[in-house]
Design a protein around this motif. Structure first.
Motif, PDB file in Angstrom:
ATOM      1  N   ALA C  19      -0.031   1.613  -1.293  1.00  0.00           N
ATOM      2  CA  ALA C  19       1.047   1.739  -2.273  1.00  0.00           C
ATOM      3  C   ALA C  19       0.546   2.239  -3.622  1.00  0.00           C
ATOM      4  CB  ALA C  19       1.744   0.392  -2.448  1.00  0.00           C
ATOM      5  N   SER C  20      -0.770   2.199  -3.829  1.00  0.00           N
ATOM      6  CA  SER C  20      -1.264   2.637  -5.135  1.00  0.00           C
ATOM      7  C   SER C  20      -1.103   4.134  -5.310  1.00  0.00           C
ATOM      8  CB  SER C  20      -2.729   2.241  -5.294  1.00  0.00           C
ATOM      9  OG  SER C  20      -3.497   2.864  -4.277  1.00  0.00           O
ATOM     10  N   SER C  21      -1.027   4.875  -4.202  1.00  0.00           N
ATOM     11  CA  SER C  21      -0.892   6.321  -4.366  1.00  0.00           C
ATOM     12  C   SER C  21       0.368   6.880  -3.708  1.00  0.00           C
ATOM     13  CB  SER C  21      -2.105   7.037  -3.764  1.00  0.00           C
ATOM     14  OG  SER C  21      -2.230   6.659  -2.406  1.00  0.00           O
ATOM     15  N   PHE C  35      14.429  -0.810   6.624  1.00  0.00           N
ATOM     16  CA  PHE C  35      13.239  -0.250   5.996  1.00  0.00           C
ATOM     17  C   PHE C  35      13.530  -0.048   4.521  1.00  0.00           C
ATOM     18  CE2 PHE C  35      10.010   0.731   9.057  1.00  0.00           C
ATOM     19  CZ  PHE C  35      10.672   0.666  10.268  1.00  0.00           C
ATOM     20  N   THR C  36      12.743  -0.651   3.673  1.00  0.00           N
ATOM     21  CA  THR C  36      12.931  -0.453   2.247  1.00  0.00           C
ATOM     22  C   THR C  36      11.585  -0.179   1.604  1.00  0.00           C
ATOM     23  OG1 THR C  36      12.708  -2.810   1.868  1.00  0.00           O
ATOM     24  CG2 THR C  36      14.947  -1.947   2.056  1.00  0.00           C
ATOM     25  N   PRO C  37      11.625   0.506   0.440  1.00  0.00           N
ATOM     26  CA  PRO C  37      10.352   0.720  -0.237  1.00  0.00           C
ATOM     27  C   PRO C  37       9.876  -0.605  -0.816  1.00  0.00           C
ATOM     28  CG  PRO C  37      12.156   1.910  -1.321  1.00  0.00           C
ATOM     29  CD  PRO C  37      12.753   1.091  -0.255  1.00  0.00           C
ATOM     30  N   CYS C  38       8.615  -0.883  -0.659  1.00  0.00           N
ATOM     31  CA  CYS C  38       8.108  -2.114  -1.251  1.00  0.00           C
ATOM     32  C   CYS C  38       6.685  -1.897  -1.707  1.00  0.00           C
ATOM     33  CB  CYS C  38       8.207  -3.269  -0.276  1.00  0.00           C
ATOM     34  SG  CYS C  38       7.480  -2.895   1.298  1.00  0.00           S
ATOM     35  N   ALA C  82      10.655  14.927  -4.024  1.00  0.00           N
ATOM     36  CA  ALA C  82      10.364  13.657  -3.359  1.00  0.00           C
ATOM     37  C   ALA C  82       8.945  13.206  -3.654  1.00  0.00           C
ATOM     38  CB  ALA C  82      10.544  13.828  -1.860  1.00  0.00           C
ATOM     39  N   GLN C  83       8.754  11.874  -3.509  1.00  0.00           N
ATOM     40  CA  GLN C  83       7.393  11.370  -3.666  1.00  0.00           C
ATOM     41  C   GLN C  83       6.698  11.389  -2.320  1.00  0.00           C
ATOM     42  OE1 GLN C  83       7.505   7.306  -4.628  1.00  0.00           O
ATOM     43  NE2 GLN C  83       8.834   7.533  -6.377  1.00  0.00           N
ATOM     44  N   GLU C  84       5.382  11.227  -2.365  1.00  0.00           N
ATOM     45  CA  GLU C  84       4.644  11.030  -1.129  1.00  0.00           C
ATOM     46  C   GLU C  84       5.012   9.647  -0.605  1.00  0.00           C
ATOM     47  OE1 GLU C  84       2.318  14.522  -1.030  1.00  0.00           O
ATOM     48  OE2 GLU C  84       2.006  12.835   0.315  1.00  0.00           O
ATOM     49  N   ALA C  85       5.278   9.560   0.674  1.00  0.00           N
ATOM     50  CA  ALA C  85       5.718   8.278   1.232  1.00  0.00           C
ATOM     51  C   ALA C  85       4.985   7.986   2.522  1.00  0.00           C
ATOM     52  CB  ALA C  85       7.225   8.306   1.487  1.00  0.00           C
TER      53      ALA C  85
END
Lengths: 327, 282, 337
Positions: C19-21, C35-38, C82-85
């Motif tokens: 999650a740091s990057s 599914f949620t971002p955490c 979009a971000q990297e996911a």
């Protein structure tokens, strides 16, 4: 207790009548605890009908659900009756439709089944994970018996009954052409304690509670489509011109949708519990509806779905009303 | 607005001319629009039969056939019937106003394949709008095609589209033009009757001929029957389909009739293809 | 491709490391799992079989702004890129589903919104040790340990996870977050393969799909469609929870002087899905809509992209409130053929 043979014979007789088009009942599902609504058109098919604590589906919605297609020239529309199997709450839905003149009494033949409550599958699965093979269940005094693949299991009724069934005040159909089953005692406490729990919270806490719930809503409209009282041909939530709510899914639009639906059901909701049962996201819709139903009961002494001659709550006015405005 | 390859971004276009073809509740209004951005205006290419999605920001979009042929100039013509939210808003546009356009979408009439053939168009009501580009295209490329016959009719003379263009075509010897209205009318000098009946009157030979038809479903049904009676093979008959559309690029999934996406496999379809797809006639 | 081991007690650190990057999506929730971002995760995945809502949200959000505009202006303001996911712990069926839907979103015109997110998303799948009662992925060329569509596959070996990179993207991820990872031994790999085989054997339901795509057009007017759709409420739950369903609506929204055009999930089971402005509806009843849905998944998509648009995840069977069971429908189709 319902005698299944009597139920099937009654159904077979009813569907064989010349003036009956088809009969809507419940039949065994394809796996586990499921029970499927089914439409039968002849006496042989009546053998597959069941009635058990698993029959949660409210069949009253199937009176208004079939789409009315234009009739080809020269043909007469088929206006034979629909026969319907109903539990207590389901029968109240039918009565409410009659109150609102959404259907005619002679459109339906009602087979009323006294009901000791249906189970909440989530509660059952916590005790006995859903197996693949179909399971039968039956009421046995204050217990429910499940015939699982590994053997029979008994569990106390109160542990697995749906929330609204635990406080059911009308387990016996209030309207029926044929009544089946022995009379069932209503629940001792007809109030939902969880509603009071939320009311006791501070306003901020209440907002927080509902904000969390409504943020989960995916606006699949299952609650609206399963509800027997939501039978408007042209639902206001679908209108785009003007757009009362946008189709985008976010907390704001979701709140408007759910609260609007709750208010459209004021004085009409019969607490059949379907909305809560079908919601894929587990929204506690029953609490909303029961809260508003209690307000109507206490302040206006009105309960929907009991007397077909009664006037609809939201559409009637009494000259001796204390308020100086109509509502 | 450049779209950088983003297919959902529309371009601004100015309405140069706008006039009503018909009046009343479901009236038809024609717009002649020119793109604001010079690069887009110059690089725009479309083929007869294709459609574009036009709309107004804040209201919505609608897929409308481009009823001008690319041979006519660097503008686009749309004939829009006023039906719902978007078309009602479009109908309020006057010259100088802007609309958003993106496209072109869909397949087109196979004009290369048709070279050397005789062309017959049979239209009814607003159905002439998607047929107009092929009529104009064939007229502009006379030498590549055989003879051109157009049959067009509507309920009353007030419901006819492109009225003055048709009057000119009646005077033009190179085009065999036939008009009709459904019922007897004062001062109507041409045929009286339904379009399928007029088709039998005109009695075109199926020899080396392509028939293209578009109009209300009931008209298409009888036109198809009559074309078969006249001896046309399925492969010689073309029509255009319409459906509710949103994205126009085959992603949103709603415009399919059977396995045919109207926005990508159509809107132009050969009857032989359509016959395999029952949903096309729903 | 690298093969690693992650001890379960290091799971939390592992997630924080990733999650740091990048934005991390995992299954969260008690009653309803999605599914949620955490940014951090306490519990290791594997307790729940699958999320109710599939992770298609990551690359195809339920509501997505296409562009914004100001009233009276004609400029489109695109949303941020979009971000990297990284999706951690999705099941192989959901990854296969994304692969299937990819074809449509790059058919001729590229759907830039979808592609942007898809390319920036790394999928770390978790093989299923205990398939659910309604899983039938093996009938549709899937399996509880399928690697199709995944960048990394994880397997729950009890006290630890076995991770195997499948693509270069996956390899890179494992190299970047190597802090908590150790090398896997041959035994670990063997254990994974044994689990995979065992899981396949635990799948009880299925259908022989051969002949269905070709045969469906012949059943267009068959009476089975009326029978299987009579209980349908048109509620749309099946479509929203299906990992391969991708239909959407486009709407303009105004708020004072600002507006946006956005797209949101739509369902072909709704009555207004194909309703023309003229009032005509080519699919007027649930019978036509049910027929269209099955045909779309098992015939039209096959004709266009050579893939059945169903991965056998079983969500539609589990969620349908009136027990409309796709395996039941398909077996009726096979009977009729």
């Amino acid at each position: 207790m319902i005698d299944l043979d009597k139920l099937r014979n009654t159904a077979a007789e009813t569907v064989s009548r010349d003036d009956v088009k088809h009969l809507v009942g419940w039949k065994k599902g394809t796996f586990g605890y499921r029970v499927a609504p089914c439409v039968i058109e002849n006496a042989e098919e009546a053998e597959s009908l069941v009635f058990s604590p698993l029959c949660a589906a409210n069949l009253a919605t199937y009176i208004t659900l079939p789409e009315k297609l234009p009739v080809p020239k020269g043909e007469q529309p088929d206006d034979r009756k629909t026969a319907l199997m109903v539990k207590g709450c389901d029968s109240r839905a039918v009565v409410q439709m009659l109150v609102e003149q959404g259907i005619d009494r002679d459109q339906v033949v009602i087979i009323g089944c006294s009901c000791q409550g249906v189970v909440d599958l989530q509660k059952v699965e916590e005790k006995f994970p859903e197996p693949l093979d179909t399971v039968e269940a039956e009421w046995k005094e204050d217990k429910i018996v499940f015939k699982l693949p590994d053997g029979e299991e008994e569990v106390a009724r109160d542990e697995v009954l749906a929330d609204n069934c635990l406080i059911c005040r009308y387990p016996n159909p209030v309207i029926a052409d044929v009544s089946l089953g022995s009379e069932v005692e209503p629940a001792k406490d007809g109030e939902d304690s969880s509603v009071k729990e939320i009311e006791d919270l501070s306003l901020d806490d209440r907002w927080e509670f509902w904000e969390k719930e409504f943020s989960n809503c995916i606006r699949c409209y299952s609650c609206r489509n399963v509800c027997p009282m939501c039978y408007c041909d042209d639902c206001v939530m679908d209108r785009l011109n003007p757009a009362w709510i946008y189709r985008s899914v976010n907390y704001s639009e979701n709140t408007v949708f759910n609260l609007s639906r709750a208010f459209h059901l004021v004085g009409r909701c019969v607490d059949c519990g379907e909305c809560e049962r079908v919601c894929p996201m587990g929204l506690p819709l029953g609490k909303l509806n029961r809260k508003l139903a209690r307000e109507v009961r206490e302040k206006y002494e009105y309960e929907p779905g009991l007397d077909p001659e009664e006037k609809p709550f939201q559409a009637s006015y009494r000259p001796d009303d204390q308020e100086d405005f109509i509502l | 607005m450049k779209n950088n390859g983003n297919p959902y971004i529309p371009h601004a276009a100015t309405v140069e001319e706008a006039w009503n073809e018909t009046y009343g509740d479901r009236c038809i209004r024609t717009f002649k629009v020119v793109f604001d951005d010079e690069e887009i205006r110059e690089s725009w290419e479309h083929r007869p039969g294709q459609c574009a999605i036009i709309g107004i920001l804040g209201v919505g979009e609608s897929m409308i056939s481009i009823s001008s042929s690319p041979t006519e100039g660097k503008f686009l013509r749309f004939s829009v019937m006023r039906m719902g939210k978007v078309t009602k808003a479009l109908h309020q546009l006057e010259p100088g106003d802007k609309m958003m356009v993106r496209g072109p979408y869909g397949n087109s009439f196979p004009v290369e394949e048709w070279k050397g053939k005789n062309i017959l168009t049979i239209g009814g009501g607003i159905g002439q709008a998607p047929l107009r580009p092929i009529v104009e295209y064939v007229k502009a490329n006379k030498d590549d095609y055989g003879d051109l016959t157009t049959i067009y009719g509507s309920r009353t003379s007030d419901d006819l589209c492109f009225r003055n263009e048709f009057e000119n075509m009646m005077e033009d010897d190179s085009v065999s033009c036939h008009l009709s209205v459904d019922v007897e009318e004062q001062d109507w000098p041409h045929f009286v009757g339904f379009v399928p009946t007029l088709l039998m009157e005109v009695n075109p030979s199926p020899e080396n001929r392509i028939a293209i038809t578009c109009g209300p479903p009931i008209m298409i049904k009888f036109v198809l029957e009559n074309l078969k009676k006249l001896g046309f093979e399925d492969e010689q008959i073309y029509t255009t389909l319409e459906n509710r559309m949103k994205c126009g690029i085959g992603k949103c999934g709603r415009c399919n009739a059977g396995n045919l996406y109207v926005c990508k496999d159509g809107p132009v379809f050969n009857y032989a293809t359509l016959k395999q797809v029952p949903e096309a006639f729903a | 491709m690298s093969e690693k081991i992650l001890n379960k007690d290091k799971w939390s650190d592992f997630v924080s490391n990733v999650a740091s990057s990048k934005q991390v999506w995992t299954m969260t929730g008690d009653d309803t799992v999605t599914f949620t971002p955490c940014a951090e995760a306490e519990e290791a995945p594997g307790k729940v079989l699958n999320a109710t809502v599939p992770p298609k949200n990551v690359v195809f959000p339920q509501t997505e702004t296409l562009f914004r505009f100001m009233f009276g202006q004609l400029e489109a303001e695109l949303p941020e890129e979009a971000q990297e996911a990284v999706v951690l712990g999705l099941r192989p069926c959901d990854a296969r589903a994304m692969n299937i839907v990819d074809d449509l979103f790059s058919w001729d015109e590229e759907d830039t919104y979808y592609q942007d997110k898809r390319q920036k998303t790394t999928l770390v799948g978790l093989a299923c040790n205990e398939p659910g009662i309604n899983c039938f992925c093996t009938s549709l060329e899937g399996s509880p340990a399928s690697t199709e569509g995944l960048d990394v596959i994880m397997a729950d070996l009890g006290e630890k996870y076995y991770l195997q990179a499948i693509t270069d993207k996956g390899d890179k991820l494992l190299a970047d977050v190597s802090g908590q990872l150790e090398d896997a031994s041959d035994n670990d790999k063997k254990a994974f393969q044994e689990l995979a085989e065992a899981a396949e054997g635990k799948i009880k339901r299925g259908i022989d799909a051969s002949g269905i795509p070709e045969g469906l057009p012949n059943l267009w007017e068959h009476e089975l469609w009326q029978k299987v759709s009579e209980a349908c409420l048109g509620c749309g739950a099946c479509t929203y929870l299906c990992p391969t369903c991708h239909c959407f609506d486009i709407q303009d929204e105004l708020e004072g002087f600002k507006g946006r055009r956005c797209r949101m999930w739509d369902s072909c089971m709704y009555g207004e899905y194909t309703l023309h402005a003229s009032g005509h509806n080519p699919r007027p009843t649930r019978r036509e809509r049910t027929r269209n849905r099955i045909n779309h998944k098992y015939n039209y998509y096959v004709e266009k992209f050579d893939k059945i648009a169903c991965v056998g995840c079983g969500r539609c069977i589990n969620q349908c409130p009136v027990n409309i069971d796709i395996l039941n429908i398909l077996s009726k189709v096979k009977e009729a053929l």
